[in-house]
Write a protein that holds these residues in place. Structure first.
Motif, PDB file in Angstrom:
ATOM      1  N   ASP A  92      -9.613   2.190  -3.138  1.00 22.43           N
ATOM      2  CA  ASP A  92      -9.808   2.241  -1.693  1.00 22.43           C
ATOM      3  C   ASP A  92      -9.078   1.051  -1.091  1.00 22.43           C
ATOM      4  O   ASP A  92      -9.095  -0.052  -1.655  1.00 22.43           O
ATOM      5  CB  ASP A  92     -11.296   2.168  -1.337  1.00 22.43           C
ATOM      6  CG  ASP A  92     -12.064   3.382  -1.821  1.00 22.43           C
ATOM      7  OD1 ASP A  92     -11.676   4.501  -1.454  1.00 22.43           O
ATOM      8  OD2 ASP A  92     -13.036   3.204  -2.581  1.00 22.43           O
ATOM      9  N   ILE A  93      -8.446   1.270   0.068  1.00 24.49           N
ATOM     10  CA  ILE A  93      -7.677   0.215   0.724  1.00 24.49           C
ATOM     11  C   ILE A  93      -8.239   0.005   2.124  1.00 24.49           C
ATOM     12  O   ILE A  93      -8.451   0.971   2.862  1.00 24.49           O
ATOM     13  CB  ILE A  93      -6.187   0.589   0.807  1.00 24.49           C
ATOM     14  CG1 ILE A  93      -5.633   0.915  -0.582  1.00 24.49           C
ATOM     15  CG2 ILE A  93      -5.389  -0.541   1.448  1.00 24.49           C
ATOM     16  CD1 ILE A  93      -4.236   1.499  -0.569  1.00 24.49           C
ATOM     17  N   THR A  94      -8.470  -1.264   2.472  1.00 18.63           N
ATOM     18  CA  THR A  94      -8.886  -1.583   3.837  1.00 18.63           C
ATOM     19  C   THR A  94      -7.847  -2.493   4.476  1.00 18.63           C
ATOM     20  O   THR A  94      -7.238  -3.324   3.807  1.00 18.63           O
ATOM     21  CB  THR A  94     -10.270  -2.261   3.890  1.00 18.63           C
ATOM     22  OG1 THR A  94     -10.215  -3.477   3.154  1.00 18.63           O
ATOM     23  CG2 THR A  94     -11.354  -1.357   3.336  1.00 18.63           C
ATOM     24  N   SER A 142     -11.224   0.897   6.641  1.00 18.52           N
ATOM     25  CA  SER A 142     -10.651   1.764   5.614  1.00 18.52           C
ATOM     26  C   SER A 142      -9.402   2.466   6.128  1.00 18.52           C
ATOM     27  O   SER A 142      -9.390   3.003   7.229  1.00 18.52           O
ATOM     28  CB  SER A 142     -11.688   2.805   5.183  1.00 18.52           C
ATOM     29  OG  SER A 142     -11.174   3.582   4.134  1.00 18.52           O
ATOM     30  N   ARG A 143      -8.345   2.436   5.321  1.00 18.61           N
ATOM     31  CA  ARG A 143      -7.086   3.086   5.671  1.00 18.61           C
ATOM     32  C   ARG A 143      -6.620   3.936   4.503  1.00 18.61           C
ATOM     33  O   ARG A 143      -6.951   3.670   3.353  1.00 18.61           O
ATOM     34  CB  ARG A 143      -5.999   2.038   5.966  1.00 18.61           C
ATOM     35  CG  ARG A 143      -6.197   1.253   7.237  1.00 18.61           C
ATOM     36  CD  ARG A 143      -5.897   2.066   8.489  1.00 18.61           C
ATOM     37  NE  ARG A 143      -4.546   2.592   8.530  1.00 18.61           N
ATOM     38  CZ  ARG A 143      -3.521   1.972   9.109  1.00 18.61           C
ATOM     39  NH1 ARG A 143      -3.673   0.823   9.707  1.00 18.61           N
ATOM     40  NH2 ARG A 143      -2.332   2.534   9.092  1.00 18.61           N
ATOM     41  N   ASN A 144      -5.821   4.923   4.809  1.00 18.07           N
ATOM     42  CA  ASN A 144      -5.302   5.817   3.788  1.00 18.07           C
ATOM     43  C   ASN A 144      -3.791   5.614   3.681  1.00 18.07           C
ATOM     44  O   ASN A 144      -3.013   6.460   4.087  1.00 18.07           O
ATOM     45  CB  ASN A 144      -5.634   7.272   4.142  1.00 18.07           C
ATOM     46  CG  ASN A 144      -5.334   8.213   2.988  1.00 18.07           C
ATOM     47  OD1 ASN A 144      -5.242   7.780   1.846  1.00 18.07           O
ATOM     48  ND2 ASN A 144      -5.169   9.471   3.296  1.00 18.07           N
ATOM     49  N   THR A 190     -11.234  -6.223  -7.236  1.00 23.31           N
ATOM     50  CA  THR A 190     -10.569  -6.294  -5.935  1.00 23.31           C
ATOM     51  C   THR A 190      -9.401  -7.266  -5.992  1.00 23.31           C
ATOM     52  O   THR A 190      -9.379  -8.189  -6.804  1.00 23.31           O
ATOM     53  CB  THR A 190     -11.540  -6.750  -4.823  1.00 23.31           C
ATOM     54  OG1 THR A 190     -12.008  -8.053  -5.136  1.00 23.31           O
ATOM     55  CG2 THR A 190     -12.704  -5.802  -4.676  1.00 23.31           C
ATOM     56  N   THR A 196      -9.616  -2.191  -3.453  1.00 18.58           N
ATOM     57  CA  THR A 196     -10.832  -2.165  -4.252  1.00 18.58           C
ATOM     58  C   THR A 196     -10.729  -1.011  -5.234  1.00 18.58           C
ATOM     59  O   THR A 196     -10.570   0.140  -4.840  1.00 18.58           O
ATOM     60  CB  THR A 196     -12.080  -1.978  -3.364  1.00 18.58           C
ATOM     61  OG1 THR A 196     -12.124  -3.029  -2.399  1.00 18.58           O
ATOM     62  CG2 THR A 196     -13.346  -1.987  -4.192  1.00 18.58           C
TER      63      THR A 196
END
Length: 151
Positions: free
Chosen positions: A81-83, A88-90, A143, A131
């Motif tokens: 997962d990316i923030t 949170s962003r994709n 992380t 993460t």
């Protein structure tokens, strides 16, 4: 008599197939390994990405006025997962290369080298947090963070 001959012929043929067929042994693969390592291995701009040239920056901090590409190394199986600044962003995963190990079960995927395209940033300082959460026991979480000063 003809019917009996046909039935016997079919039975002999079927029996012959089962006798001649090779035996196939099936082995169960081991469970996926837990996440043991996750890090940023380099960053680059569009030109560097096209040449597959990634660079390490002290503290994973970079200044750019362009799209950046961040390379990561993951050992074990997990979900990333990316923030961006805590949201949170994709971001697009543009390259994914499996890390292959040979075990007694054969060749298995031990991890991944991934590249993410980080674009659409506004001018200013940004924190990008990756993460990686393990998908099996002991469900470890690793992380790593990059800081981008978008010019």
């Amino acid at each position: 008599m003809k019917n009996l001959t046909k039935i016997l012929s079919v039975l002999v043929l079927a029996l012959g197939i089962f006798i001649i067929m090779p035996k196939t042994e099936v082995y169960a693969a081991p469970p996926a390994t837990p996440v043991t390592h996750y890090e940023i291995t380099g960053m680059t701009d569009q030109d560097g990405f096209n040449k597959n040239e990634f660079y390490n920056f002290p503290g994973n901090a970079i200044e750019t006025d362009d799209t950046i590409y961040i390379a990561t190394n993951q050992l074990g199986q997990g979900k990333v997962d990316i923030t961006l600044d805590g949201i949170s962003r994709n971001f697009q995963e543009v390259k994914s290369t499996p890390i292959i190990e040979t075990t007694s079960y054969g060749r298995v995927v031990a991890g991944w080298n991934n590249v993410y395209k980080i674009d659409g940033l506004t001018i200013g300082m940004h924190t990008i947090k990756f993460t990686c959460s393990g998908t099996n026991s002991p469900y470890t979480v690793k992380t790593t963070t990059a800081t981008v000063n978008k010019l």
